[in-house]
Design a protein around this motif. Structure first.
Motif, PDB file in Angstrom:
ATOM      1  N   SER A  57     -35.171  40.947  14.446  1.00 57.20           N
ATOM      2  CA  SER A  57     -35.504  42.181  15.155  1.00 57.20           C
ATOM      3  C   SER A  57     -36.826  42.700  14.585  1.00 57.20           C
ATOM      4  O   SER A  57     -37.395  42.106  13.664  1.00 57.20           O
ATOM      5  N   GLY A  58     -37.334  43.768  15.132  1.00 57.36           N
ATOM      6  CA  GLY A  58     -38.648  44.276  14.753  1.00 57.36           C
ATOM      7  C   GLY A  58     -38.806  44.525  13.264  1.00 57.36           C
ATOM      8  O   GLY A  58     -39.884  44.308  12.690  1.00 57.36           O
ATOM      9  N   THR A  59     -37.736  44.949  12.617  1.00 59.77           N
ATOM     10  CA  THR A  59     -37.800  45.265  11.190  1.00 59.77           C
ATOM     11  C   THR A  59     -38.175  44.034  10.360  1.00 59.77           C
ATOM     12  O   THR A  59     -38.850  44.156   9.337  1.00 59.77           O
ATOM     13  N   MET A  62     -41.808  43.893  10.335  1.00 59.69           N
ATOM     14  CA  MET A  62     -42.325  44.952   9.452  1.00 59.69           C
ATOM     15  C   MET A  62     -42.242  44.494   7.995  1.00 59.69           C
ATOM     16  O   MET A  62     -43.188  44.640   7.222  1.00 59.69           O
ATOM     17  N   PHE A  82     -39.012  55.350  11.791  1.00 57.14           N
ATOM     18  CA  PHE A  82     -39.622  54.022  11.696  1.00 57.14           C
ATOM     19  C   PHE A  82     -40.752  54.000  10.667  1.00 57.14           C
ATOM     20  O   PHE A  82     -40.922  53.027   9.945  1.00 57.14           O
ATOM     21  N   ARG A  85     -39.318  53.771   7.287  1.00 59.19           N
ATOM     22  CA  ARG A  85     -38.820  52.427   6.990  1.00 59.19           C
ATOM     23  C   ARG A  85     -39.846  51.591   6.224  1.00 59.19           C
ATOM     24  O   ARG A  85     -39.492  50.820   5.335  1.00 59.19           O
ATOM     25  N   GLN A 129     -47.144  53.623  12.465  1.00 59.70           N
ATOM     26  CA  GLN A 129     -46.689  53.316  13.818  1.00 59.70           C
ATOM     27  C   GLN A 129     -47.792  53.719  14.809  1.00 59.70           C
ATOM     28  O   GLN A 129     -48.421  54.767  14.630  1.00 59.70           O
ATOM     29  N   SER A 131     -46.909  54.053  18.127  1.00 56.65           N
ATOM     30  CA  SER A 131     -46.004  54.986  18.798  1.00 56.65           C
ATOM     31  C   SER A 131     -44.763  55.112  17.913  1.00 56.65           C
ATOM     32  O   SER A 131     -44.030  54.151  17.742  1.00 56.65           O
ATOM     33  N   SER A 133     -41.327  55.998  17.549  1.00 59.89           N
ATOM     34  CA  SER A 133     -40.279  56.178  18.562  1.00 59.89           C
ATOM     35  C   SER A 133     -39.288  57.300  18.242  1.00 59.89           C
ATOM     36  O   SER A 133     -38.586  57.763  19.135  1.00 59.89           O
ATOM     37  N   ASP A 160     -47.559  49.180  13.448  1.00 57.03           N
ATOM     38  CA  ASP A 160     -46.302  48.890  14.147  1.00 57.03           C
ATOM     39  C   ASP A 160     -46.493  49.285  15.612  1.00 57.03           C
ATOM     40  O   ASP A 160     -46.555  50.460  15.945  1.00 57.03           O
ATOM     41  N   ILE A 162     -44.417  48.258  18.066  1.00 55.93           N
ATOM     42  CA  ILE A 162     -43.188  47.813  18.734  1.00 55.93           C
ATOM     43  C   ILE A 162     -42.950  48.591  20.032  1.00 55.93           C
ATOM     44  O   ILE A 162     -42.441  48.037  21.006  1.00 55.93           O
ATOM     45  N   THR A 163     -43.355  49.870  20.060  1.00 52.22           N
ATOM     46  CA  THR A 163     -43.280  50.607  21.333  1.00 52.22           C
ATOM     47  C   THR A 163     -44.697  50.914  21.850  1.00 52.22           C
ATOM     48  O   THR A 163     -44.923  51.943  22.484  1.00 52.22           O
ATOM     49  N   GLN A 183     -37.122  43.771  22.304  1.00 48.18           N
ATOM     50  CA  GLN A 183     -36.236  44.618  23.124  1.00 48.18           C
ATOM     51  C   GLN A 183     -36.845  45.943  23.572  1.00 48.18           C
ATOM     52  O   GLN A 183     -36.139  46.787  24.099  1.00 48.18           O
ATOM     53  N   LYS A 184     -38.166  46.108  23.373  1.00 47.55           N
ATOM     54  CA  LYS A 184     -38.778  47.362  23.811  1.00 47.55           C
ATOM     55  C   LYS A 184     -39.671  47.068  25.022  1.00 47.55           C
ATOM     56  O   LYS A 184     -39.165  46.742  26.071  1.00 47.55           O
TER      57      LYS A 184
END
Ligand SMILES: *Cc1c(COP(=O)(O)O)cnc(C)c1O
Length: 373
Positions: A57-59, A62, A82, A85, A129, A131, A133, A160, A162-163, A183-184
């Motif tokens: 997954s995205g993490t 990261m 995020f 994180r 980030q 975006s 989220s 990041d 991801i979004t 998944q985004k």
């Protein structure tokens, strides 16, 4: 039920179909051909010197970015879960960590970043980030990256996205690592993450760090259209299908333009019925509203109108709701979403229903769109 959460996002029918074939062996010329085509599309999406796909997954992306690109101290921006994180990852790996913390509606300022870097010469990477989220917030990442490279060209900028990747055009001139997740905005099931890397970052990666998430090992293999470990074959097939679908739909520029226009139309429609946009600088990936009735609105949307939007986490639990703007979204669905929010307000006795939200949405989306077409 319409899925309007900012991740996971709905997977288009043709992408689900493409992923329903028999499982392919990953060490075959057939899969390598799919991998090569997917890489080509990813270079077009990221515009970076190198791209790497990971089964995580995205993490996971990261974590691999932090461990491979930060060798001393990481500066992270915490304006939400995020961003926080990134700091936790640095600490988990025994790296130094400096954090700039703001409320979740507030973007980090370029000045604060520069000051932190000047005060802490050990900082060799900055993670932020594009975006965030958690509150639908846009950070000024391009301006931060430019300012940082002017004072220290060797500092690594981890963004990041991801979004953000697949949502808007990102200027990667000064970005060393740009991260996306399946998944985004990429409209796939979870389980695949992608990194776009600069040549400068590849120099710093050198022999790489760690084992599963060693980026040097992956770069070496993926340049030969294979992966170090078993590839997420099914998701890669889905990724190729969605990237081809975007092309068939008019390409990335069209997707970015429609997303921007739709986000603008939704935000204006919601403001026109008295709602408040939460972030001071809204990202295009989602529309985020803070409201004392946020929980009730979400419940009514799901129960009476078949619309599933996301709430908030931690201290924003019950205080915000977030409507997804990522992906290929049918306009009629979004028109229904803003209309449902207006109907929910009328059910709560807050406002008499008069169709304002739908009217404003359609006026902005279709009038402007007509001129452009
Ligand atoms: C979803 C998301 C992530 C990654 O989360 P995973 O659950 O590991 O996929 C990271 N950053 C942002 C901004 C996100 O929206």
């Amino acid at each position: 039920m319409l899925l309007f959460t900012p991740g996971p996002t709905p997977v288009p029918q043709n992408v689900r179909n493409a992923m329903s074939d028999e499982t392919m062996h990953h060490r075959t010329p057939e899969f390598e051909a799919i991998f090569a085509k997917t890489r080509k599309h990813l270079f077009n999406l990221f515009k970076s010197d190198e791209v790497v796909m990971l089964s995580s997954s995205g993490t996971g992306a990261m974590e691999s970015a932090v461990t491979n690109l930060c060798h001393n101290t990481l500066l992270n921006v915490n304006s939400g879960k995020f961003g926080e994180r990134f700091g936790k990852i640095a600490i988990a790996h025994g790296l130094g960590n400096v954090e700039i913390k703001n409320e979740w509606d507030t973007p980090v300022s370029v000045e604060d970043i520069i000051e932190a870097v000047k005060n802490n010469p050990d900082i060799d990477a900055v993670a932020v980030q594009i975006s965030e989220s958690a509150g639908g917030l846009r950070h000024p990442v391009e301006a931060i990256a430019k300012a940082l490279k002017e004072i220290n060209p060797n500092i690594m900028i981890i963004a990041d996205g991801i979004t953000a990747v697949g949502v808007e055009k990102i200027d990667i001139t000064n970005i060393d690592c740009l991260i996306a997740g399946s998944q985004k905005a990429l409209m796939l099931p979870p389980g695949l993450s992608i990194l776009g890397l600069s040549n400068k970052s590849i120099e710093k990666i050198g022999a790489g760090k760690g084992y599963y998430f060693n980026l040097a090992t992956e770069i070496k293999n993926q340049r030969k259209n294979t992966t170090a470990w078993t590839a997420a074959t099914t998701l890669t097939i889905g990724l190729l299908e969605i990237l081809e679908t975007i092309e068939k739909n008019g390409g990335l520029e069209k997707l970015y333009a429609e997303t921007e226009l739709r986000a603008k139309a939704v935000n204006a429609a919601l403001q026109a019925i008295g709602l408040h946009i939460y972030p001071k600088t809204p990202a295009r990936s989602m529309s985020t509203i803070d409201d004392e009735n946020a929980s009730e609105i979400r419940k009514i949307l799901a129960k009476d109108f078949e619309v599933n939007v996301a709430g908030g986490q931690d201290h924003l639990n019950g205080k915000i709701f977030r409507i997804n703007q990522m992906g290929l979204i049918p306009t009629y669905e979004m028109a229904w979403v803003v209309n449902s929010v207006e109907l929910a307000l009328s059910k709560l006795g807050r406002r008499e229903y008069d169709g304002t939200a739908n009217k404003v949405f359609n006026e902005i989306f279709f009038r402007v769109a007509k001129v452009e077409r």
